[in-house]
Design an enzyme around this catalytic site. Structure first.
Site, PDB file in Angstrom:
ATOM      1  N   LYS A  35      33.952  36.524  45.963  1.00 48.42           N
ATOM      2  CA  LYS A  35      33.902  36.635  47.453  1.00 48.42           C
ATOM      3  C   LYS A  35      32.544  36.240  48.104  1.00 48.42           C
ATOM      4  O   LYS A  35      32.147  36.508  49.162  1.00 48.42           O
ATOM      5  CB  LYS A  35      34.516  37.829  48.468  1.00 48.42           C
ATOM      6  CG  LYS A  35      35.635  38.570  47.878  1.00 48.42           C
ATOM      7  CD  LYS A  35      36.766  38.477  48.817  1.00 48.42           C
ATOM      8  CE  LYS A  35      38.129  39.228  48.814  1.00 48.42           C
ATOM      9  NZ  LYS A  35      38.987  38.458  47.958  1.00 48.42           N
ATOM     10  N   CYS A  36      32.163  34.876  47.288  1.00 48.31           N
ATOM     11  CA  CYS A  36      31.060  34.343  47.747  1.00 48.31           C
ATOM     12  C   CYS A  36      31.093  32.829  47.787  1.00 48.31           C
ATOM     13  O   CYS A  36      31.792  32.260  47.279  1.00 48.31           O
ATOM     14  CB  CYS A  36      29.984  34.808  46.517  1.00 48.31           C
ATOM     15  SG  CYS A  36      28.231  34.260  46.521  1.00 48.31           S
TER      16      CYS A  36
END
Length: 182
Positions: A35-36
């Site tokens: 989730k970057c």
């Protein structure tokens, strides 16, 4: 002198894996997150893996939740996300810590041999990361700790760490060095 082959790690199912299994291969060891802002690099990593795997190249993926809690979920859910979203086929290991007292021994070794390499400031996220980390610690650039997700260590066929790439490094630069080692 130790090499990466002196370490054992746990695969995503918890089975111990000796890195000796990767002897005589060029390795790119990466701490990842799902989730970057750098998560789309999975696509580029898979492309490198597909292009060079048959010639003795491996990407070793170590999910890490230490940076902005951007690798939530279980080892199984992270693996499923990477397979379904990016079609990754390279080995993925158990989620680890890369900094701090309980950092993985492998990552302690990697950081000892290659410190912070500096940001490629032409990358859109580099100024943001620099400002954020500089506020937390004005001396952050002098320390070998991993700064963010998708930091990469390049290891030659003898198990020696030859380069460190921060997540802002263009993949083309990394690919050139992989080709030289192959």
């Amino acid at each position: 002198m130790k090499t990466v082959y002196d370490f054992a790690v746990k695969d995503r199912k918890g089975k111990e894996v000796s890195l000796k299994e990767y002897a005589n291969e060029v390795l790119l060891i990466v701490n990842t997150a799902t989730k970057c802002g750098f998560t789309p690099q999975y696509e580029e990593l898979e492309a490198l893996y597909e292009k060079y795997h048959a010639r003795g190249f491996e990407v070793l993926d170590f999910p890490c939740n230490q940076f902005g809690q951007q690798a939530p979920g279980t080892d199984a859910s992270i693996h499923e996300f990477c397979k379904l979203t990016y079609g990754t086929e390279f080995p993925r290991f158990k989620k680890i810590k890369v900094n701090g007292e309980d950092a993985s021994p492998l990552y302690q070794y990697l950081k000892k041999h290659k410190g912070f390499a500096g940001w490629d400031m032409s990358h859109e996220l580099a100024p943001i990361l620099h400002e954020m980390l500089n506020k937390q610690d004005p001396d952050y650039q002098k320390k070998p700790d991993i700064k963010w997700n998708f930091t990469k260590f390049l290891v030659n066929k003898k198990g020696v760490v030859v380069a460190r790439f921060e997540p802002t490094e263009p993949m083309a630069n990394i690919e050139r060095q992989i080709e030289e080692l192959l």
